[in-house]
Write a protein that holds these residues in place. Structure first.
Motif, mmCIF file in Angstrom:
data_model
loop_
_atom_site.group_PDB
_atom_site.id
_atom_site.type_symbol
_atom_site.label_atom_id
_atom_site.label_comp_id
_atom_site.label_asym_id
_atom_site.label_seq_id
_atom_site.Cartn_x
_atom_site.Cartn_y
_atom_site.Cartn_z
ATOM 1 N N ARG A 15 0.837 -1.207 0.000
ATOM 2 C CA ARG A 15 0.000 0.000 0.000
ATOM 3 C C ARG A 15 0.872 1.257 0.000
ATOM 4 N NH1 ARG A 15 -1.271 2.349 5.023
ATOM 5 N NH2 ARG A 15 -0.211 1.386 6.806
ATOM 6 N N GLY A 16 2.039 1.192 0.637
ATOM 7 C CA GLY A 16 2.965 2.313 0.599
ATOM 8 C C GLY A 16 3.526 2.518 -0.790
ATOM 9 N N ALA A 17 3.840 1.408 -1.472
ATOM 10 C CA ALA A 17 4.354 1.501 -2.842
ATOM 11 C C ALA A 17 3.295 2.071 -3.784
ATOM 12 C CB ALA A 17 4.795 0.113 -3.317
ATOM 13 N N ASP A 18 2.055 1.642 -3.616
ATOM 14 C CA ASP A 18 0.965 2.150 -4.468
ATOM 15 C C ASP A 18 0.801 3.656 -4.293
ATOM 16 O OD1 ASP A 18 0.543 -0.429 -5.257
ATOM 17 O OD2 ASP A 18 -1.194 -0.768 -3.967
ATOM 18 N N ALA A 19 0.782 4.112 -3.038
ATOM 19 C CA ALA A 19 0.578 5.538 -2.772
ATOM 20 C C ALA A 19 1.764 6.364 -3.261
ATOM 21 C CB ALA A 19 0.355 5.757 -1.276
ATOM 22 N N LEU A 20 2.980 5.862 -3.056
ATOM 23 C CA LEU A 20 4.161 6.591 -3.500
ATOM 24 C C LEU A 20 4.209 6.690 -5.020
ATOM 25 C CD1 LEU A 20 6.798 8.019 -2.912
ATOM 26 C CD2 LEU A 20 7.923 5.781 -2.791
ATOM 27 N N ALA A 21 3.862 5.612 -5.705
ATOM 28 C CA ALA A 21 3.844 5.639 -7.166
ATOM 29 C C ALA A 21 2.873 6.688 -7.683
ATOM 30 C CB ALA A 21 3.477 4.260 -7.711
ATOM 31 N N GLU A 22 1.727 6.801 -7.030
ATOM 32 C CA GLU A 22 0.746 7.805 -7.446
ATOM 33 C C GLU A 22 1.288 9.220 -7.200
ATOM 34 O OE1 GLU A 22 -2.451 9.474 -9.132
ATOM 35 O OE2 GLU A 22 -1.873 7.349 -9.139
ATOM 36 N N MET A 23 1.964 9.430 -6.095
ATOM 37 C CA MET A 23 2.577 10.732 -5.826
ATOM 38 C C MET A 23 3.601 11.092 -6.896
ATOM 39 S SD MET A 23 3.308 10.718 -1.729
ATOM 40 C CE MET A 23 1.991 10.605 -0.514
ATOM 41 N N LEU A 24 4.421 10.114 -7.284
ATOM 42 C CA LEU A 24 5.446 10.363 -8.293
ATOM 43 C C LEU A 24 4.824 10.685 -9.648
ATOM 44 C CD1 LEU A 24 7.961 7.553 -7.289
ATOM 45 C CD2 LEU A 24 8.352 10.011 -7.126
ATOM 46 N N ARG A 25 3.719 9.999 -9.961
ATOM 47 C CA ARG A 25 3.038 10.290 -11.231
ATOM 48 C C ARG A 25 2.501 11.717 -11.237
ATOM 49 N NH1 ARG A 25 0.695 5.129 -10.192
ATOM 50 N NH2 ARG A 25 1.652 3.478 -11.442
ATOM 51 N N ARG A 26 1.912 12.125 -10.116
ATOM 52 C CA ARG A 26 1.363 13.482 -10.031
ATOM 53 C C ARG A 26 2.460 14.541 -10.068
ATOM 54 N NH1 ARG A 26 -2.202 11.387 -5.896
ATOM 55 N NH2 ARG A 26 -0.916 12.444 -4.331
ATOM 56 N N ALA A 27 3.649 14.188 -9.545
ATOM 57 C CA ALA A 27 4.749 15.144 -9.520
ATOM 58 C C ALA A 27 5.295 15.417 -10.915
ATOM 59 C CB ALA A 27 5.863 14.637 -8.606
ATOM 60 N N GLY A 28 5.082 14.495 -11.855
ATOM 61 C CA GLY A 28 5.517 14.728 -13.231
ATOM 62 C C GLY A 28 6.917 14.237 -13.511
ATOM 63 N N ASP A 29 7.403 14.525 -14.723
ATOM 64 C CA ASP A 29 8.681 14.006 -15.190
ATOM 65 C C ASP A 29 9.885 14.706 -14.562
ATOM 66 O OD1 ASP A 29 7.297 12.297 -16.827
ATOM 67 O OD2 ASP A 29 7.342 13.655 -18.559
ATOM 68 N N GLY A 30 9.661 15.801 -13.846
ATOM 69 C CA GLY A 30 10.786 16.534 -13.279
ATOM 70 C C GLY A 30 11.455 15.835 -12.113
ATOM 71 N N VAL A 31 10.795 14.841 -11.527
ATOM 72 C CA VAL A 31 11.346 14.139 -10.370
ATOM 73 C C VAL A 31 12.005 12.843 -10.827
ATOM 74 C CG1 VAL A 31 10.837 13.061 -8.157
ATOM 75 C CG2 VAL A 31 9.585 15.104 -8.864
ATOM 76 N N PRO A 32 13.315 12.693 -10.651
ATOM 77 C CA PRO A 32 13.963 11.437 -11.040
ATOM 78 C C PRO A 32 13.532 10.297 -10.124
ATOM 79 C CG PRO A 32 15.513 12.845 -9.884
ATOM 80 C CD PRO A 32 14.273 13.666 -10.095
ATOM 81 N N VAL A 33 13.259 9.146 -10.709
ATOM 82 C CA VAL A 33 12.855 7.971 -9.942
ATOM 83 C C VAL A 33 14.071 7.060 -9.809
ATOM 84 C CG1 VAL A 33 11.272 6.023 -9.795
ATOM 85 C CG2 VAL A 33 10.518 8.163 -10.853
ATOM 86 N N THR A 34 14.726 7.090 -8.669
ATOM 87 C CA THR A 34 15.908 6.265 -8.433
ATOM 88 C C THR A 34 15.669 5.401 -7.206
ATOM 89 O OG1 THR A 34 16.970 7.967 -7.080
ATOM 90 C CG2 THR A 34 17.420 8.010 -9.441
ATOM 91 N N VAL A 35 15.735 4.092 -7.382
ATOM 92 C CA VAL A 35 15.394 3.166 -6.299
ATOM 93 C C VAL A 35 16.400 2.033 -6.261
ATOM 94 C CG1 VAL A 35 12.928 3.697 -6.421
ATOM 95 C CG2 VAL A 35 13.836 1.827 -7.783
ATOM 96 N N THR A 36 16.478 1.373 -5.106
ATOM 97 C CA THR A 36 17.319 0.185 -4.969
ATOM 98 C C THR A 36 16.467 -0.989 -4.503
ATOM 99 O OG1 THR A 36 17.947 0.368 -2.621
ATOM 100 C CG2 THR A 36 19.192 1.707 -4.207
ATOM 101 N N ALA A 37 16.875 -2.189 -4.886
ATOM 102 C CA ALA A 37 16.185 -3.419 -4.494
ATOM 103 C C ALA A 37 17.137 -4.590 -4.713
ATOM 104 C CB ALA A 37 14.904 -3.619 -5.309
ATOM 105 N N SER A 38 16.775 -5.739 -4.182
ATOM 106 C CA SER A 38 17.595 -6.934 -4.381
ATOM 107 C C SER A 38 17.572 -7.384 -5.831
ATOM 108 C CB SER A 38 17.111 -8.063 -3.463
ATOM 109 O OG SER A 38 17.234 -7.698 -2.110
ATOM 110 N N SER A 39 16.404 -7.334 -6.439
ATOM 111 C CA SER A 39 16.260 -7.715 -7.844
ATOM 112 C C SER A 39 15.033 -7.025 -8.416
ATOM 113 C CB SER A 39 16.119 -9.231 -7.996
ATOM 114 O OG SER A 39 14.868 -9.676 -7.490
ATOM 115 N N TYR A 40 14.929 -7.008 -9.741
ATOM 116 C CA TYR A 40 13.782 -6.372 -10.388
ATOM 117 C C TYR A 40 12.479 -7.081 -10.017
ATOM 118 C CZ TYR A 40 10.591 -4.721 -14.001
ATOM 119 O OH TYR A 40 9.510 -4.187 -14.646
#
Length: 483
Positions: free
Chosen positions: A313-338
């Motif tokens: 649910r945190g990932a869903d809400a954050l993704a929506e925030m990033l979409r609303r913020a537009g292309d000006g915000v770089p999306v850089t994340v880390t994880a164990s694997s894709y």
């Protein structure tokens, strides 16, 4: 909003929209996006799992004890892996077991949200917190006859989700204690795992470390690292220049966030770079609130660390925030694997860059060790040849994070780091699990043998062992003190 309301009414029939929790509604939306059928579940059968893992062995013992407690109750107790694959199932109620077989809630079948829609164990794994799903709260109507309570089991040392304990009963049965029992079983499983992990200390829960500011430190010796490290940095810089998004994958502690911060610094030399960690599951709402003032700032970039540990649910809400913020915000994340990235965030990432583990980059160990020690000491630090060989020979399961801890402990003691400043585990190559007494004996041998100028005669006298015993135990413990 119309689609959301229609979905809710289809699931809870006459219940008003306000009666449905945001958490449950988010799970239904994910189930819908996964394409889970509404009429019946059709989970995938794999039938394969690691029955010798520490999690499975401890979880099975806990379930066996719980089965004796609930012998007269219509409850089925299950153990699943982190993906929702049912590993084991126990119950004294044959009627319930037969009914669960008909909906494939049985060993070998996967009951994650992407396979079975909203259900107790799937929701607990997605959000990383305990969950109860009753009757028509299930996404699939075929599960409306059941109530499920589940609690995730977190590895006590790494914090990773190992799986969950799930208790399922008829929907018309009393469920007041079901969740408490699931949480107790999950806690007992984690405690048993810790007790059998050579007495290591549990990983502290995330507290107060939501955001940290990445300062513009000088490169120094870190810029002399191997081609693999520099290649990952160049790939991240190219991805940010092209489309502003990159996912850095690899083992924990390999420096994924450091590379992303350096790549962002190259494109935003005067900007502010925040590194955001994943909060405890109970703090997700407060964590999301902190993003509201940050995303609109044009001079701010954010590295989101370990998104594979972020509740769905945190990932869903954050993704929506990033979409609303537009292309000006770089999306850089880390994880164990894709594959471990929540789908909502995976859709926003266009480039995946892998950081190899430290054990495959032996040429990086000495430069990194000197760089990390110098930051602690405030001046240049050197390594003796023996200490450098010991660091290079070690496998570094904790990668750069572990190296940073080792060098911090060494650098606060000396400008010239020798083997006598290194912890015993770095100087030992034992392949079997040591008892507490064996660990103490190994550490004492290393303390004595690593002391500068010590002779074998000195070691014999101080350790109270013969030369032959010292040589034999040195080989047994894999002590590698080479001159």
């Amino acid at each position: 909003m119309a689609d959301s309301e229609g979905l809710v009414r289809a699931r809870v029939h006459s219940e008003p929209l306000a009666a449905v929790s945001h958490r449950l509604l988010a799970s239904w939306h994910r189930s819908q996006e996964y394409g889970v059928p509404l009429d019946e579940v059709a989970p995938v059968f794999s039938g394969t799992y690691d029955g010798e893992s520490l999690f499975y062995r401890c979880g099975r013992e806990v379930l066996d004890g719980l089965r004796d407690t609930l012998a007269n109750e219509p409850v089925s107790m299950m153990l699943t892996d982190a993906d929702g694959l049912v590993l084991d199932r126990v119950s004294a109620n044959r009627e319930l077991l037969a009914a669960l077989d008909r909906v494939h809630l049985a060993p070998g079948f996967s009951y994650g949200e992407n396979q079975a829609g909203t259900n107790g164990l799937g929701l607990a794994l997605a959000d990383r917190v305990p969950a109860v799903v009753r009757a028509s709260e299930h996404y699939s109507l075929s599960l409306a006859g059941y109530t499920c309570a589940a609690a995730p089991v977190l590895h006590p040392l790494t914090g990773a989700v190992e799986g969950c304990v799930n208790l399922t009963t008829w929907s018309d049965s009393s469920t007041d204690l079901l969740l408490a029992l699931a949480q107790s079983a999950a806690g007992n499983t984690a405690a048993m795992m810790l007790a059998r992990s050579q007495g290591q200390q549990p990983r502290p829960a995330p507290r107060g470390e939501v955001f940290r500011v990445e300062t513009a430190r000088g490169g120094g010796s870190i810029d002399t690292l191997s081609a693999a490290w520099r290649g990952a940095l160049r790939s991240a810089e190219a991805a940010l220049a092209e489309h502003g998004s990159v996912l850095m994958v690899g083992e924990s502690g390999t420096g994924r966030a450091t590379i992303l911060a350096r790549a962002l610094r190259a494109s935003r030399p005067r900007g502010r770079i925040l590194s955001a960690g994943v909060p405890a599951a109970r703090d997700v709402d407060a964590w999301l609130d902190l993003w509201t003032p940050e995303l609109p700032k044009p001079d701010t970039a954010v590295v989101i660390r370990d998104v594979d540990r972020l509740p769905a649910r945190g990932a869903d809400a954050l993704a929506e925030m990033l979409r609303r913020a537009g292309d000006g915000v770089p999306v850089t994340v880390t994880a164990s694997s894709y594959d471990d990235v929540p789908p909502a965030l995976a859709h926003l990432v266009h480039t995946v860059v892998e950081v190899p583990p430290l054990r495959t980059r032996p040429d990086d160990i000495a430069p990194l060790a000197l760089h990390l020690a110098g930051r602690v000491r405030g001046r240049d630090v050197t390594l003796t040849p023996t200490a450098e060989r010991a660091l290079r020979d070690y496998s570094w399961p904790g990668n750069v994070t572990e190296l940073a801890t080792v060098m911090h402990q060494a650098a606060v003691r000396a400008d010239v780091v020798g083997v006598n400043h290194l912890p015993p585990e770095v100087l030992s190559r034992t392949t079997h699990r040591l008892t507490r007494i064996e660990t103490f004996e190994r550490d004492e041998m290393i303390r004595v043998l690593s002391r500068p100028g010590v002779s074998m005669a000195d070691a014999v006298e101080e350790l109270g062992m013969s030369r032959a015993t010292i040589y034999r135990k040195r080989d047994r413990y894999g002590i590698t003190l080479r001159s």
